[in-house]
Write a protein that holds these residues in place. Structure first.
Motif, PDB file in Angstrom:
ATOM      1  N   ILE A 115       0.846  -1.201   0.000  1.00 51.39           N
ATOM      2  CA  ILE A 115       0.000   0.000   0.000  1.00 51.39           C
ATOM      3  C   ILE A 115       0.879   1.248   0.000  1.00 51.39           C
ATOM      4  O   ILE A 115       0.666   2.191  -0.768  1.00 51.39           O
ATOM      5  N   ARG A 116       1.904   1.234   0.847  1.00 53.60           N
ATOM      6  CA  ARG A 116       2.788   2.412   0.927  1.00 53.60           C
ATOM      7  C   ARG A 116       3.502   2.648  -0.401  1.00 53.60           C
ATOM      8  O   ARG A 116       3.633   3.784  -0.854  1.00 53.60           O
ATOM      9  N   LEU A 117       3.954   1.542  -1.018  1.00 54.87           N
ATOM     10  CA  LEU A 117       4.631   1.683  -2.307  1.00 54.87           C
ATOM     11  C   LEU A 117       3.657   2.235  -3.348  1.00 54.87           C
ATOM     12  O   LEU A 117       4.009   3.099  -4.152  1.00 54.87           O
ATOM     13  N   ALA A 118       2.404   1.736  -3.331  1.00 55.56           N
ATOM     14  CA  ALA A 118       1.422   2.156  -4.336  1.00 55.56           C
ATOM     15  C   ALA A 118       1.155   3.654  -4.246  1.00 55.56           C
ATOM     16  O   ALA A 118       1.011   4.321  -5.268  1.00 55.56           O
ATOM     17  N   VAL A 119       1.112   4.204  -3.036  1.00 60.05           N
ATOM     18  CA  VAL A 119       0.833   5.629  -2.928  1.00 60.05           C
ATOM     19  C   VAL A 119       2.097   6.461  -3.093  1.00 60.05           C
ATOM     20  O   VAL A 119       2.066   7.678  -2.908  1.00 60.05           O
ATOM     21  N   GLY A 120       3.212   5.819  -3.445  1.00 60.75           N
ATOM     22  CA  GLY A 120       4.377   6.598  -3.840  1.00 60.75           C
ATOM     23  C   GLY A 120       5.558   6.579  -2.896  1.00 60.75           C
ATOM     24  O   GLY A 120       6.488   7.365  -3.051  1.00 60.75           O
ATOM     25  N   ALA A 121       5.554   5.667  -1.890  1.00 59.97           N
ATOM     26  CA  ALA A 121       6.728   5.577  -1.018  1.00 59.97           C
ATOM     27  C   ALA A 121       7.866   4.915  -1.775  1.00 59.97           C
ATOM     28  O   ALA A 121       7.630   4.048  -2.618  1.00 59.97           O
ATOM     29  N   GLN A 122       9.098   5.348  -1.487  1.00 58.51           N
ATOM     30  CA  GLN A 122      10.255   4.704  -2.090  1.00 58.51           C
ATOM     31  C   GLN A 122      10.805   3.671  -1.121  1.00 58.51           C
ATOM     32  O   GLN A 122      10.581   3.751   0.084  1.00 58.51           O
ATOM     33  N   ASN A 174       7.864  -5.658  -6.812  1.00 54.90           N
ATOM     34  CA  ASN A 174       6.968  -4.785  -7.549  1.00 54.90           C
ATOM     35  C   ASN A 174       5.800  -4.526  -6.623  1.00 54.90           C
ATOM     36  O   ASN A 174       5.311  -5.455  -5.973  1.00 54.90           O
ATOM     37  N   PRO A 175       5.324  -3.283  -6.540  1.00 60.77           N
ATOM     38  CA  PRO A 175       4.256  -2.992  -5.576  1.00 60.77           C
ATOM     39  C   PRO A 175       3.073  -3.933  -5.723  1.00 60.77           C
ATOM     40  O   PRO A 175       2.458  -4.319  -4.730  1.00 60.77           O
ATOM     41  N   ILE A 176       2.760  -4.323  -6.958  1.00 65.04           N
ATOM     42  CA  ILE A 176       1.572  -5.155  -7.153  1.00 65.04           C
ATOM     43  C   ILE A 176       1.763  -6.520  -6.505  1.00 65.04           C
ATOM     44  O   ILE A 176       0.837  -7.094  -5.951  1.00 65.04           O
ATOM     45  N   LEU A 233       1.247  -6.077  -2.801  1.00 61.13           N
ATOM     46  CA  LEU A 233      -0.175  -5.913  -2.488  1.00 61.13           C
ATOM     47  C   LEU A 233      -0.916  -7.237  -2.515  1.00 61.13           C
ATOM     48  O   LEU A 233      -1.870  -7.450  -1.778  1.00 61.13           O
TER      49      LEU A 233
END
Lengths: 403, 236
Positions: free
Chosen positions: A313-320, A395-397, A400
């Motif tokens: 979730i954090r990666l999806a909203v743009g966290a590095q 990969n963020p997906i 998730l």
């Protein structure tokens, strides 16, 4: 940004209160157990070492009779020594600091209405030197008193307390069986030995007075020999054996009818026992540390799925990756520090309590404190951080969808 | 020749392969698709047709195996994970079928999440998140946990989180998949409003024709390829 990260980590810690609590608990148990156990173990060792030092590690006991295990006095049928043997050891064995005769008998000491059963030893001034017994109150024997066998005595602290309470014993007359002797001094406190015997329960008389008025002979039953610092007790023991064989006219091939006991033997036995004790305690502590570590591991691994999704979730909203890792690293460090500090305090408290109960000195070892803390903190950080690192590189997906 | 406005997103011969050898699955097989700003595109297709994979590639959540994907003219395939994270942070908002809210975290904190990574101050974050929650009709529920909210409300929190950073695009993957019809319509109306009033481009995957009717373009996937791509009159 760092402050922001710390705040995020703190939020995560409070949000997952149960997980945080269990992690901290694992660290607390591990750290506290190790510190408490090792502190008590080392305290006991220190106590025994102190006792052994008091016993005199450079002390030899020469007794008539066949060599045997342990320091028991048993004359058997072998002839006793006499004062000439004591003088010969003092004069002819190299490195002897003091050689003292000692004839001991258990007797009742009486003062007015008070009486106390104690061990009465006839000896001379070198005994005080050989056994490291300073006179605390009054004075030691005079040469003239020793020569004539005057009826004077020195008391141990227990006898003084039992018979005189807080009164002044000096100059008072004590009755031992049929003889009356004047108290001239009190020996400094010797404490309780590792065997639990009271080392302050004794009365000392000049050897001549003991021989003439109590034993009725001129025998010497034990000779204590103190060896100078730096001189080998093994070498002194050999020399004493040679000298006594010669004096007692034991021909080659015949067995000794006396034995020389080295106090170091007791010391090594005691040190061995405490070594085993410390080893056992350390093993228990190590197991606790391991169990605590497994607890931490378990909690962290069980929460990997949830954490991986959170990371997704954090990666999806743009966290590095770096930001996510920083948060999890700070979280792991905060938990480990918290657990470590509580563990150290608890461990020291338990260690102090244990040391107090066992009457051993409380001396925490900073190295062990650091070691226990370091290990637990490492487990916390490694198992908090590495699953997070793996997740943050997905990969963020994939993160998730982690099941 | 009139200068053509470059599309916001364009897929050029995109292929996405999962697994290797016999287990190889071609989820996308040479897909070309261009989406312009302010479009509302619905992607439909049967299970396994590649519609979700296409959405993940469009949302920079996943990288294609082959082909070029340009987002605002940038070749996404050439970017690192961190650079793709920056694209998502600044231009893309996500709405998922399963909401994907942080558990035991208030609606407000969930909506604040993207703003944290944008480096916006706490006070400003709070104000923007409150505003976004108001826009989706959740005033008064800011401090509720996801577990205290209904499915429709959770999805609205997710929409607030998607729009709070004023992204260029909202990627919605089956946003109504877990909701009943009435709740689904509310969600669709919200999305329509952000498309129409705020000019946000919307790409939505769905398998419900009713929901696809809200879009003004319908792309149909079959077996990893685009089967049809038609412009339509919006419902409502």
């Amino acid at each position: 940004m760092l402050w922001e990260t710390i705040k995020l980590a703190l939020q995560a810690i409070f949000r997952n209160a149960l997980r945080s609590f269990l992690t901290v608990l694992g660290i607390v148990i591990g750290v506290a157990a190790v510190i408490a156990m090792v502190t008590v173990g080392e305290g006991s060792t220190a106590q025994v070492t102190k006792d052994v030092a008091k016993l005199g590690t450079n002390l030899l006991m020469v007794r008539p009779g066949q060599p045997q295990q342990g320091p028991q006095t048993s004359g058997g049928t072998a002839a006793a020594f006499d004062m000439k043997d004591v003088e010969a050891i003092q004069a002819q064995v190299a490195g002897v600091r003091a050689a003292a005769p000692a004839n001991t008998r258990t007797m009742t000491a009486i003062l007015g209405n008070e009486n106390h059963s104690t061990s009465v030893t006839g000896t001379d001034s070198s005994y005080l030197e050989a056994r490291d017994m300073p006179v605390k109150l009054g004075r030691p024997f005079y040469e003239s008193e020793l020569r004539t066998g005057a009826a004077v005595c020195l008391l141990g602290q227990t006898v003084r307390r039992e018979l005189f309470g807080s009164g002044n014993p000096l100059g008072q007359d004590l009755r031992l069986k049929t003889i009356s002797c004047r108290v001239i001094g009190v020996i400094d406190e010797q404490g309780v030995s590792s065997f639990g015997t009271d080392q302050d329960d004794f009365v000392l008389l000049p050897i001549k007075a003991f021989q003439r008025r109590i034993a009725g002979n001129s025998d010497v039953s034990i000779i204590f020999v103190a060896v100078r610092d730096g001189v080998s007790t093994v070498k002194a023991k050999g020399e004493i054996e040679r000298l006594m064989r010669e004096r007692r006219r034991i021909s080659a091939g015949e067995e000794d009818d006396f034995n020389v006991f080295d106090m170091k033997q007791i010391a090594s036995v005691l040190t061995g026992i405490t070594g085993v004790l410390t080893g056992l305690l350390s093993a228990v502590a190590a197991v606790s540390l391991l169990v605590g570590g497994i607890g931490i591991m378990n909690i962290m691994l069980v929460s990997v799925t949830e954490r991986t999704r959170e990371i997704g979730i954090r990666l999806a909203v743009g966290a590095q990756e770096r930001q996510v890792l920083m948060q999890f690293l700070v979280e792991a460090i905060v938990l480990s520090l918290l657990g470590g500090l509580i563990g150290i305090m608890l461990g020291l408290a338990l260690g102090a309590l244990g040391a107090n109960l066992l009457r051993v000195p409380f001396s925490p070892n900073p190295l062990i404190v650091l070691l226990a803390f370091g290990f637990s903190a490492m487990v916390g950080v490694v198992f908090g951080y590495f699953p997070a690192r793996r997740a943050a590189r997905l990969n963020p997906i994939d993160a998730l969808r982690h099941q | 020749m009139t200068p053509e406005v470059p599309p916001l997103m364009s897929l050029e011969a995109i292929t996405k392969v999962y697994g290797t050898g016999d287990a190889e699955v071609r989820a996308l097989d040479g897909v070309d698709l261009a989406i312009a700003e302010k479009e509302f595109v619905a992607i439909m297709g049967p299970s396994g047709s590649g519609k979700s994979t296409a959405m993940n590639v469009l949302g920079c959540l996943d990288a294609p195996s082959d082909g070029h994907y340009r987002f605002m003219g940038v070749d996404v395939g050439a970017l690192s994970l961190d650079q793709r994270a920056l694209l998502r942070r600044n231009y893309i908002g996500f709405v998922f079928q399963g909401y994907n809210l942080l558990a035991r975290t208030s609606a407000l904190e969930n909506v604040e999440l993207p703003l944290i990574y944008k480096g916006i101050s706490a006070a400003e974050r709070r104000a923007q998140a409150m505003e976004a929650l108001a826009k989706v009709g959740l005033e008064g529920r800011e401090h509720h946990d996801p577990s205290q909210l209904s499915g429709g409300q959770q999805q609205r929190v997710a929409i607030a989180r998607a729009i709070v950073g004023r992204p260029a695009v909202i990627m919605a993957d089956e946003p109504t998949g877990n909701l009943d019809t009435a709740r689904s319509r509310e969600i669709m109306e919200l999305l329509t409003r952000f498309n129409r009033d705020d000019g946000m481009t919307i790409v939505m995957v769905t398998h419900e024709a009713d929901m696809a009717d809200y879009a003004d373009r319908l792309v149909h996937f079959v077996d990893g390829r685009i089967d049809s791509d038609v412009t339509q009159q919006r419902a409502a």
